[in-house]
Design an enzyme around this catalytic site. Structure first.
Site: not given
Ligand code: FAD
Ligand code: SIN
Length: 529
Positions: A115, A239, A286, A347, A382
């Site tokens: 990437e 993104h 990005r 993103h 990032r």
């Molecule tokens: P999340 O997985 O977003 O979970 C948040 C949790 O908090 C959920 O359970 C939600 O219900 C809970 N929550 C929120 N507010 C409240 C509230 N008020 N009360 C109770 N619960 C609450 N990163 C990579 O490293 N590689 C990738 O390939 C990649 N691809 C991506 C593709 C997309 C489309 C997106 C949007 C992001 C991508 N990212 C990627 C970024 C990555 O997915 C996120 O940064 C990461 O998953 C965040 O994880 P987290 O556990 O911090 O939060």
């Molecule tokens: C992607 O698959 O392009 C997202 C990867 C990331 O957000 O880290």
């Protein structure tokens, strides 16, 4: 009488950060995991590309660290970067042990994709739907663990601190959270010796975002109201390649498409434009690719640009990107023969609640991990696929710190029930919908990829008005999930705008026409409540 639940440790969020913390803590303690809606509704499930780690012969930690620091444009905390990157191979091995079926490559190695900004192939993945596989494996393990109670459909409203105790105290220690039960409409009290915020990012502050509906910055706003510092909120990552489609508004086209040879082209001429902007072409970081697309769209009055991988053999495309291929076929685009219309979209939230290497926030008893934080890993931008990694490493680190310091964590005191005596049911839900729409649109137009001071000031003026309206509404009416989210969106948008106004330079993701140069000395933007 409102319900009261007590756990040893409370985890707010059931994504990669929250479930990693919970699984570690559950070795010794009773853990409650709250999710705002369904357990799989966070950004983790939506991750496509994969997780970055040094796994290829010839690759080194130093190289991954350097790539991360270059993307971060001088604002990374080197200690945090080293900590996360050196912990990565072990974190991936733990996921594999939980059953995540990473794609295999040659011999007994995993297949690694590439990437933007990475100087090696180092992204482990499960096809083009890595996040879903990670989420399912973590969720299954948590579900099967006798020490973990999963509590979906609870919208955390505010952290519980001294002023919520039955015997009022000015202590800033966090004892848990008040959360709205979506089923009953009642606010319940959850207490614990320690609380971990793992509530994800704030993408929904923007009109166009790849993030899920629940990414409303709740954890950032709750921590801010509880007295924690918040840092670097101006660094919103856009993104470059979100699908442009009038019906499907937030479908990401993974960067791995460019990693495997996809090219960005002007739809009208077929010209490949990235070589005009950066020597790394489509694999520049990005922010550079997103700004280049934004520039071309505005220059030529386009609705979108094309991302084209149709020059690769069809079976290669189908094998590497089965989900994107299938999804786009449903929409009438065969990516083995046709280009994909794409636009940039919000993103990732690089800023957040300030934490140390143990996941500690400023409030005693409150930890945080994942996208809700500013850990020092990302700096001003990032590097792709470093964020799931951050969730895994800081989820584990915060759990380990709680376990190592258990005896110093006091039992929660008796807490008052949520007070609804002075509010009534809303008779004007339309106000909430209107404020949501207004906020997300002006954030997109005035606080987007390219900024100016004048536009930021316009946004500040509008957010001050909205804040007053939402505050009046919040004081008068019973809370609903939409109202809780709107209150948090206003708080977080305000933090983003203030941080952006504060930075008088262009660095990483913050690009302003009024201060196009980068200052010689990098400094974090740290807002103190
Ligand atoms: P999340 O997985 O977003 O979970 C948040 C949790 O908090 C959920 O359970 C939600 O219900 C809970 N929550 C929120 N507010 C409240 C509230 N008020 N009360 C109770 N619960 C609450 N990163 C990579 O490293 N590689 C990738 O390939 C990649 N691809 C991506 C593709 C997309 C489309 C997106 C949007 C992001 C991508 N990212 C990627 C970024 C990555 O997915 C996120 O940064 C990461 O998953 C965040 O994880 P987290 O556990 O911090 O939060
Ligand atoms: C992607 O698959 O392009 C997202 C990867 C990331 O957000 O880290």
């Amino acid at each position: 009488m409102a319900e009261h639940h007590s756990f040893d440790v409370l985890v707010l969020g059931s994504g990669a950060a929250g479930l990693t913390a919970a699984l570690t803590l559950a070795q010794q303690y009773k853990v409650g995991v709250l999710a705002k809606g369904g357990l799989s509704d966070g950004a983790t499930s939506w991750a496509q590309g994969g997780i970055a780690a040094v796994l290829e012969p010839g690759d080194t930690f130093d190289s991954h660290i350097e790539d991360t620091m270059i993307a971060g444009a001088g604002l990374n905390n080197r200690q945090a970067v080293e900590f996360v990157i050196e912990s990565a191979p072990e974190a991936i091995a733990r996921l594999a042990a939980l059953g995540v079926p990473f794609n295999s490559g040659e011999g007994d190695q995993w297949h690694l994709t590439r990437e933007g900004g990475h100087s090696h192939r180092r992204i482990v993945h499960v096809d083009d739907a890595t996040g879903w596989a990670v989420q399912q494996a973590l969720e299954k393990s948590a579900h099967d663990h006798p020490n973990i109670t999963l509590v979906p459909d609870r919208v955390a409203i505010d952290l519980i601190m001294g002023r919520h105790q039955q015997r009022f105290s000015t202590s800033g220690r966090i004892h848990g959270v008040y959360a709205l039960n979506r089923g009953t409409g009642l606010v319940e009290t959850f207490t614990a010796r320690a609380t971990i915020l793992a509530t994800g990012g704030a993408g929904r502050t923007y009109l166009y975002s790849t993030a899920p509906r629940g990414a409303t910055g709740d954890g950032i706003a709750m921590a801010w109201r509880a007295g924690c510092r918040v840092s670097n909120m101006e660094f919103m990552q856009f993104h470059p390649t979100c699908l442009y489609n009038l019906e499907v508004k937030n479908f990401l086209i993974t960067e791995a498409v460019r990693g495997e040879g996809g090219q960005l082209k002007i739809p009208t001429t077929g010209e490949r434009f990235m070589p005009r902007f950066d020597t790394r072409e489509e694999l520049a970081p990005r922010d550079i690719v997103a700004r280049a697309i934004d520039h071309e769209i505005k220059r030529l009055g386009l609705d979108y640009v094309h991302l084209d991988i149709s020059h690769k053999p069809p079976e290669f495309v189908r094998e590497h990107f089965p989900n994107i291929h299938a999804k786009l076929l449903e929409l009438g685009i065969d990516i083995t023969t046709q280009p994909i219309p794409v636009v940039p979209a919000q993103h990732y939230t690089c800023g957040g609640v300030l934490i140390d290497l143990d996941g500690r926030t400023d409030a005693p008893g409150l930890y945080a991990a994942g996208e809700v934080t500013q850990s020092g890993l990302h700096g001003a931008n990032r590097l792709a696929s470093n964020s799931l990694l951050e969730c895994l490493v800081f989820g584990e680190a915060s759990a380990r710190h709680i376990m190592a310091n258990w005896d110093g964590l006091p039992d929660p005191p008796p807490i008052r029930d949520w007070d609804e005596s002075r509010v009534t049911d809303s008779d004007e839900e339309v106000v909430i919908a209107q404020c949501w729409r207004e906020l997300r649109r002006f954030m997109w137009n005035f606080v987007g990829i390219v900024r100016t001071t004048k536009r930021l000031e316009r946004a500040k003026h509008r957010i001050d008005l909205l804040r007053q309206e939402v505050q009046d509404y919040y004081s008068a009416f019973r809370v609903t999930p939409d109202l809780v989210e709107l209150r948090n969106l206003v708080e977080v948008a305000d933090l983003i705008i203030r941080s952006a106004l504060h930075r008088h330079e262009s660095r990483g993701l913050h690009y302003t026409l009024d201060y196009p140069k980068t200052l010689p000395v990098p400094a974090d933007t740290i807002l103190v409540p």
